[in-house]
Each structure stands twice: as structure tokens, then as C-alpha cells.
Write an enzyme that holds these catalytic residues in place. Sequence first.
Site, mmCIF file in Angstrom:
data_model
loop_
_atom_site.group_PDB
_atom_site.id
_atom_site.type_symbol
_atom_site.label_atom_id
_atom_site.label_comp_id
_atom_site.label_asym_id
_atom_site.label_seq_id
_atom_site.Cartn_x
_atom_site.Cartn_y
_atom_site.Cartn_z
ATOM 1 N N THR A 382 -40.799 -31.141 -16.528
ATOM 2 C CA THR A 382 -41.295 -32.384 -17.123
ATOM 3 C C THR A 382 -42.350 -32.126 -18.208
ATOM 4 O O THR A 382 -42.744 -30.997 -18.444
ATOM 5 C CB THR A 382 -41.819 -33.317 -15.994
ATOM 6 O OG1 THR A 382 -40.816 -33.400 -14.991
ATOM 7 C CG2 THR A 382 -42.143 -34.689 -16.466
ATOM 8 N N THR A 400 -39.161 -36.857 -18.456
ATOM 9 C CA THR A 400 -38.575 -35.829 -17.595
ATOM 10 C C THR A 400 -37.052 -35.801 -17.629
ATOM 11 O O THR A 400 -36.420 -36.818 -17.942
ATOM 12 C CB THR A 400 -39.038 -36.089 -16.137
ATOM 13 O OG1 THR A 400 -38.575 -35.042 -15.294
ATOM 14 C CG2 THR A 400 -38.520 -37.410 -15.606
ATOM 15 N N GLY A 470 -45.059 -31.997 -13.199
ATOM 16 C CA GLY A 470 -45.192 -31.143 -12.017
ATOM 17 C C GLY A 470 -44.756 -31.747 -10.692
ATOM 18 O O GLY A 470 -45.222 -31.311 -9.636
HETATM 19 N N1 GLU Z 1 -38.839 -36.007 -10.988
HETATM 20 C C1 GLU Z 1 -40.245 -35.894 -10.994
HETATM 21 C C2 GLU Z 1 -40.922 -37.224 -10.778
HETATM 22 O O1 GLU Z 1 -40.479 -38.196 -11.263
HETATM 23 C C3 GLU Z 1 -40.737 -35.352 -12.257
HETATM 24 C C4 GLU Z 1 -40.337 -33.952 -12.341
HETATM 25 C C5 GLU Z 1 -41.492 -33.046 -12.302
HETATM 26 O O2 GLU Z 1 -42.532 -33.368 -12.850
HETATM 27 O O3 GLU Z 1 -41.326 -31.984 -11.732
HETATM 28 O O4 GLU Z 1 -41.890 -37.283 -10.132
#
Ligand code: GLU
Length: 568
Positions: A382, A400, A470
Site C-alpha cells: 500500500t 492500495t 501496512g
Molecule cells: N488491505 C489493507 C487494508 O485495507 C491495506 C493493505 C496494507 O496496507 O497492507 O487495510
Amino acid sequence: MFCLLQKSVKKYNYLARLAAQTLILAGVGAGLPAWSAGEAVVSTSHPLATQAGIAVLKAGGNAIDAAAAIQFALNVVEPQSSGIGGGAFLLVHLAGSGETLVLDARETAPAAATPDQFAARGFRENSISGLAVGVPGTLAGFQEAQQRWGRQTLTQVLQPAIALARDGFAVTPYLAQALRSPRAALQPETRALFRHPDGRPLQVGDWLRQPDLARTFTLIATQGPAAFYQGAMAQAIVTAQQRAGPDPASVGRMTLEDLAHYRPVVRKPLVGHYRGATILTMPPPSSGGVALLQSLAALERFPLGSVPDWQALSPNAVHVTIEALRLAMADRARWVGDPAATAVPLDQLLSGTMLAARSRMIDPHHRLSLPLAPEAVEGPHTTHFTVVDRDGNVVSCTSTVENLWGSGILVPGYGFLLNNELTDFNRVPQAGPGDPGANDVRPGMRPRSSMAPTLVLREEGGWFAYGSPGGPTIISSVLEMTQDLLDDRLPGMEAVRLPRYAVLDAAGSTIVEPAVPEGLVAALKESGDRLQRSERPIGSVQLVGEDPVTHDRWGVADPRRDGMAIRF
Ligand code: GLU
């Protein structure tokens, strides 16, 4: 009695370690000339994306236009982290009305999604299958934001990205590192794009051209987002996500109707208060804002940042922060999901009485016994960027494709990657007696996120806007930034550079960056905290702020990636 981790580790020379990685810092720190009021600032995790934002501002665009240009440029120069195949959350502050709003461009589950669709396989298998691909929201979201609040057209803000994709750019260290992941080479199209003919991944300084992506952006620039959500490109997306992965049952279920029906949502931010400051942050379907406000409320009674001897090594402040985050993570796991699918009990989760009771549960010296299981660890995926224009419009955006390289599926002929955001839903459905299954997969719904673009209005005037990538570590990174800026009153650059730790779940599984001193880690372990060294940096905070007295504006890009902040 308490002092912050950040203060206690100053003596451990972390600045020297990180300084070499800083590309540019926009005017923060001692000895730099004061800035004139009303300057524009852009901070992103890639210099070329920052320049794209600046170019749009110089051409008369506002912060919303600049944010769109940054997003499309990031799709080119940081394709592993975000793009039109993914989703985003924007926190938008409008200088004219003083309003702050949220643009939710989160991916959605297809109409044919089912709660148990991921249950038969493990996380990794699911994450590279077509089944994990959510209906992308980024393009529709930025178009919506621009139509509501921008000054320029989509065609204008796509130009820097078209040029970058067509002409190419030199691979930066963070991209080169990401390119070593096998996920960047799962299909012939990604191997052709990201590897040399002999199979070696592109290295730092190698030139990366993306002609298919340039054509895709040109098509969108001439025909509008319909060129993406309908017609041949939509068909190519549907076909690409029909890749099964290792298991034939994991074929993606997205249809042309799902794409044609995607809509972003405008929401109100969550608003909280911490030591006199007003915090505006992300509401559900993100859990990030709820957890941030809950943790801050639980911490307010502790005198963090008030110890004059800042070099004293006290683990207590870190311990109470870990405990506050654990309690928030327990609520996150149970109650937070897409508000269109589940009644998220925000009034209770953020009630002063409940949070005061919560806070009293925290023992400064011992770990709370909460019988909860650890969750899966996530990586450095992200991206976050922050912009303010001369008028004072602010955009703080976390964007992301979920994992690094998303699902690893590149849409053949169109040059962009598809997300694997649907793995943010519960892998195994939780709905049952006493559990709403708030984050179970449901057709048309958005998976729970941790993303937390945030705006802090300081009591004394001035503000900070920031966020981080993250996965679940986002919540800790944003909380620690808030502590560093409000409790410790650290300059932005120091706050961003400080070593981080991150609580991953209610069990308290906590990762710490290498620069956190061993003595502190050992003392925390003695209190019962479950700490592990992180092999990778935690988060990547892009911060912009305005001084309460002079109203000078400044920005910082996190040295953990290739970022750059520029003001003009
Ligand atoms: N899918 C994650 C979220 O929406 C973001 C991905 C990431 O930051 O690792 O929290």
C-alpha cells in the site's frame, strides 16, 4: 513515571541509520528558512509522483486534482502498491467551507461472492487467486472527488502518468526490492514487463516503460472512466480474474455487471479529541479510525510525553500503548465491517464511559490477560500521500492493491494489476450466536480495512495530515505519529523517522523495528508483552503540517521508502 519510546531511543543513533535514505525533506528542521504562509506542499512515496502533483498544482489544479495526478503517477512508478486495479480512502478538507469529508473508493465483493468462499484454502493461496479480486474503486473514486471538488478534468490529471508510463523511468530502490517478489512474475505478462529476458528482475536504475498502461490511461483520458468500467477493458478485467490459482474452485466471480455497478461513497469522517486536538479520521468500512480514536481515548489519562528526562529508558509508555491497541484490536475483530452490511456499534465503541472503563483495565506494569488468538501477519503493502494546495484544501489518501503486487494478476494488454483486497474479509465466516460476523464476505460489500488517513487540528491552531500503509500495522503507525506530534511535540521530520512498533492483533503480537533498543524490548518482554523483531520497516508515513503561529506549511516523506516532499 512514563516517557515515550521515541524519546528513550534517541540515544541509539537511529537518525544516522535512516538519514542516508532520505531523498528530500521539504523545509523541516532547524536552520531552514521560514516558509511563507499559504504554500502548497506535496508528500508522496515516490519523487516522480510528487512532481506529478506539483505540476498539476502549478497548472492551476487544486489539492484534489493534484491527488488524482499523484494516484495515476503512483500506478506507474509504484505499481506494486496502488493503482486503478485497487481501492483507496481519501480524507478531503475543503478550505472554502471548512468541511472535512471522506471519499470511500474501497473495492467491493462481486454479487456472486459467498461468506465461505475463502474457507477451504489458506491465506496465500487465496491471495493469488481471482477470487480475491475486488471490484476496483480507485478510478471511480478519484473521478468522483474531482467532479465534486476539483478544478481540472480527468484528462488533464492523467497526463503526467501517461508520459511516465510511455517514456519510462528509472527503477528506484524500493521498487527494485519489491520486484524481487515472486508475485511480480506470476504470469507471462508480468515477467515480460518486470524482468530482463534472462529472467532477472529489473534492478535499481533499470528503465521501466509500460506502453500498455500508457494506452490504458490515454483511453480513459479520452473516453472517461466508462472505458474502464464497461466495454473491452471491463471484459479484459473479468477474464483476467477468472484465473484460478492453484485450485480450480478459486476462479474469480466478478462480472461485467459488478464493474458497471461500482459506486464510490462519500462519508463523514469520525471525529475525536486527544489532549485538546481534534482528530478527523476514517470511518467504517475501515477499522483504522475507530481503533485510533479508541486507543487515544484509553491513553489520555496517562501522562505520556510529560517526563523532562527524555533519555530515561522507560518501557511503561510503550507497554500502555500496546495494551490500548490490543483492546482496540479486539473490538475491531468483532464489530467492524462495511456499515452497509452490519450495524457497526460506533456509539458504544466510542462512548466516553466505555473507553474510560477500558482505560482503567490497563495496568502499566503487567500484560492484560485477554484470551484471544493471534491473527495473520501482513507486510509492507500500500501507499500513503498527502497534499495541501495554496488555498488550504488538504487531501490525505491511503491507496492500495492490498498485498505487494495485489493478486499478481496483470490485465493482459492493459498493463495494470488487480487487487486481492477481498482477503481482508474474514477467511472463515464468523457469524453465529453472539457474533455478527461483521467482516464476513457478503455480496456487493466492502472488506474491512485498516487504512486511516487522518487530519489533526491542533488546539493552538495549525494542523497535521498523515497516514501510512501496512495493513493492521497502519493503526499503530498512525497512533505513534499522533503521540509523537501531540504528546512529544516532536518536529515532523523526527516524528516520521523514529523507530516504530506495531500491534497486530488483540493477542498483542507486536513487531518492532530493528532500531528499537534491545534493552527496551527486553523490559517489555518482562511485562509480558509479546514482541518480535520485524525484518522489514513498519509503515511509510507521508506527513504535511501547518505551523500554528506562522502558518508556514511543511512536509515530510518517510525515509523508509523512496519518497519526496516538495513545497512551492
Ligand atoms: N488491505 C489493507 C487494508 O485495507 C491495506 C493493505 C496494507 O496496507 O497492507 O487495510
